[in-house]
Design a protein around this motif. Sequence first.
Motif, PDB file in Angstrom:
ATOM      1  N   THR A   1      32.101  29.710  51.818  1.00  0.00           N
ATOM      2  CA  THR A   1      32.813  29.612  53.085  1.00  0.00           C
ATOM      3  C   THR A   1      32.840  30.955  53.815  1.00  0.00           C
ATOM      4  N   HIS A   2      33.141  30.897  55.112  1.00  0.00           N
ATOM      5  CA  HIS A   2      33.400  32.119  55.869  1.00  0.00           C
ATOM      6  C   HIS A   2      34.860  32.155  56.307  1.00  0.00           C
ATOM      7  N   GLU A   3      35.669  31.233  55.755  1.00  0.00           N
ATOM      8  CA  GLU A   3      37.060  31.126  56.157  1.00  0.00           C
ATOM      9  C   GLU A   3      37.992  31.505  55.008  1.00  0.00           C
ATOM     10  N   MET A   4      38.688  32.626  55.155  1.00  0.00           N
ATOM     11  CA  MET A   4      39.612  33.054  54.115  1.00  0.00           C
ATOM     12  C   MET A   4      40.779  32.085  53.972  1.00  0.00           C
ATOM     13  N   SER A   5      41.122  31.354  55.036  1.00  0.00           N
ATOM     14  CA  SER A   5      42.209  30.382  54.943  1.00  0.00           C
ATOM     15  C   SER A   5      41.877  29.285  53.936  1.00  0.00           C
ATOM     16  N   VAL A   6      40.598  28.905  53.836  1.00  0.00           N
ATOM     17  CA  VAL A   6      40.171  27.917  52.850  1.00  0.00           C
ATOM     18  C   VAL A   6      40.335  28.472  51.444  1.00  0.00           C
ATOM     19  N   VAL A   7      39.911  29.716  51.247  1.00  0.00           N
ATOM     20  CA  VAL A   7      40.050  30.368  49.943  1.00  0.00           C
ATOM     21  C   VAL A   7      41.517  30.479  49.577  1.00  0.00           C
ATOM     22  N   ARG A   8      42.345  30.874  50.538  1.00  0.00           N
ATOM     23  CA  ARG A   8      43.771  31.060  50.286  1.00  0.00           C
ATOM     24  C   ARG A   8      44.423  29.768  49.822  1.00  0.00           C
ATOM     25  N   GLN A   9      44.066  28.643  50.437  1.00  0.00           N
ATOM     26  CA  GLN A   9      44.709  27.378  50.092  1.00  0.00           C
ATOM     27  C   GLN A   9      44.253  26.838  48.744  1.00  0.00           C
ATOM     28  N   LEU A  10      42.996  27.023  48.401  1.00  0.00           N
ATOM     29  CA  LEU A  10      42.436  26.272  47.269  1.00  0.00           C
ATOM     30  C   LEU A  10      42.028  27.111  46.066  1.00  0.00           C
ATOM     31  N   ALA A  11      41.466  28.293  46.287  1.00  0.00           N
ATOM     32  CA  ALA A  11      40.819  29.017  45.188  1.00  0.00           C
ATOM     33  C   ALA A  11      41.812  29.824  44.352  1.00  0.00           C
ATOM     34  N   ARG A  12      41.407  30.088  43.132  1.00  0.00           N
ATOM     35  CA  ARG A  12      42.144  31.018  42.266  1.00  0.00           C
ATOM     36  C   ARG A  12      41.478  32.390  42.281  1.00  0.00           C
ATOM     37  N   ASP A  13      40.147  32.388  42.290  1.00  0.00           N
ATOM     38  CA  ASP A  13      39.385  33.634  42.310  1.00  0.00           C
ATOM     39  C   ASP A  13      38.511  33.666  43.556  1.00  0.00           C
ATOM     40  N   VAL A  14      38.149  34.877  43.985  1.00  0.00           N
ATOM     41  CA  VAL A  14      37.316  35.012  45.177  1.00  0.00           C
ATOM     42  C   VAL A  14      36.292  36.113  44.971  1.00  0.00           C
ATOM     43  N   VAL A  15      35.100  35.884  45.499  1.00  0.00           N
ATOM     44  CA  VAL A  15      34.019  36.873  45.508  1.00  0.00           C
ATOM     45  C   VAL A  15      33.662  37.108  46.969  1.00  0.00           C
ATOM     46  N   VAL A  16      33.680  38.370  47.401  1.00  0.00           N
ATOM     47  CA  VAL A  16      33.397  38.707  48.795  1.00  0.00           C
ATOM     48  C   VAL A  16      31.992  39.285  48.882  1.00  0.00           C
ATOM     49  N   LEU A  17      31.141  38.656  49.698  1.00  0.00           N
ATOM     50  CA  LEU A  17      29.775  39.125  49.903  1.00  0.00           C
ATOM     51  C   LEU A  17      29.646  39.815  51.255  1.00  0.00           C
ATOM     52  N   ASP A  18      28.848  40.865  51.285  1.00  0.00           N
ATOM     53  CA  ASP A  18      28.517  41.519  52.549  1.00  0.00           C
ATOM     54  C   ASP A  18      27.127  42.123  52.423  1.00  0.00           C
ATOM     55  N   ALA A  19      26.230  41.745  53.321  1.00  0.00           N
ATOM     56  CA  ALA A  19      24.861  42.256  53.341  1.00  0.00           C
ATOM     57  C   ALA A  19      24.186  42.140  51.979  1.00  0.00           C
ATOM     58  N   GLY A  20      24.410  41.025  51.306  1.00  0.00           N
ATOM     59  CA  GLY A  20      23.743  40.760  50.041  1.00  0.00           C
ATOM     60  C   GLY A  20      24.366  41.383  48.822  1.00  0.00           C
ATOM     61  N   HIS A  21      25.487  42.076  48.983  1.00  0.00           N
ATOM     62  CA  HIS A  21      26.159  42.729  47.860  1.00  0.00           C
ATOM     63  C   HIS A  21      27.536  42.113  47.627  1.00  0.00           C
ATOM     64  N   VAL A  22      27.986  42.086  46.379  1.00  0.00           N
ATOM     65  CA  VAL A  22      29.376  41.764  46.083  1.00  0.00           C
ATOM     66  C   VAL A  22      30.193  43.027  46.326  1.00  0.00           C
ATOM     67  N   VAL A  23      31.061  42.985  47.339  1.00  0.00           N
ATOM     68  CA  VAL A  23      31.830  44.184  47.691  1.00  0.00           C
ATOM     69  C   VAL A  23      33.235  44.148  47.117  1.00  0.00           C
ATOM     70  N   GLU A  24      33.679  42.974  46.692  1.00  0.00           N
ATOM     71  CA  GLU A  24      35.018  42.850  46.132  1.00  0.00           C
ATOM     72  C   GLU A  24      35.137  41.507  45.430  1.00  0.00           C
TER      73      GLU A  24
END
Length: 378
Positions: A228-251
């Motif tokens: 997804t590109h929506e943090m609101s979706v992650v906030r409602q449903l997910a327990r863990d999150v992986v943030v991608l930027d320019a092909g890298h895991v940044v967080e």
Amino acid sequence: MNAHQSLAIGQPLETLEAISPAAVEADPMVRFAGISKTYPAYRGKPGVNALQDIDFAIPRGSITGVIGRSGAGKSSLVRLINGLEKPTTGHVIVDNREISALAGRELRLAQRSIGMIFQHFNLLSSRTAADNIALPLEIAGWSKADIKTRVAELLALVGIADKHDRYPSELSGGQKQRVGIARALATRPSVLLSDEATSALDPQTTRAILDLLANINRELGVTIVLITHEMSVVRQLARDVVVLDAGHVVESGHVADIFTHPRHPITQSFLAEAIGDSLPVSLQSRIVAEPPVGGQAVIRVQVRGAGAGDTLVARLARELGLDVALLSARIDEIGGQHVGSLVLGIPLGIPGGEGAVTRTLAWLSQYQFSAERLGYVA
């Protein structure tokens, strides 16, 4: 067939064996090891390094969000999980099988354990809801009797048993997505990939679909990966999150950790969009950049845990001897934990003035509260 695949629809999650944290770490559902993905130059267009140095695991039975802007590498990542693309380097392990090393019939069999939900539903207009759900079962060679039983179970599971004979053109967007979810679950997958599955839906329908996915995770134990590109979706449903930027895991990490202590600018921008400004409009209009005589410094503090916000103001007042005002508060439940934003007013018209603000920020830092000064109010 693993325990998740054989679990009958509606069977309580309590019947599954508990999985210890050590077991989750040792036996993840999805594992990326040293992954890079490069697309070669094509028709005069330069090659693209879509993914680089990707190395993380998705816990078995979890709901994990993978978030990034357009071009961050999300689509490439999901195509590696379901075997539609091969990595340039590294290994992709799904349910203890190296899917990146499979081909032909072995790959097709493995892909049956990986369900896919699409943004635009991808239903066949010439087939009814029931027939769309039946399609992967027909391809897998199920008998007509078993298909009929399974389709009825799935329609009931996703809450549209009465839409059995409706065609896609007769369904709302939310109903179409429920058909898509049922179809993705048809072959009892152990992994469910949701590729921007709510982006085409209105907010109310999005919430209903996310609630359905949460129920599926609880009832069936299926590992869900939210692209997804929506943090609101992650906030409602997910327990863990992986943030991608320019092909890298940044967080990456627990959603509550990321929400309370975002480190990377891209994560901070996602959070700003998802949470919005917690300040009431009446307060926003009063904030100024320079400290007025006898005014207050406005400080926003991120809190975490049940009751954390309730005691913070009292502790500040008691330990620092300050008359702290609570100007605004917002508490959400994120990843199963309470996460909140408190906006405090620190009085300047006392001995020490700005010194009181400095002491407050130092005290908050000491106790690992994330805080920022927003400005001042008269």
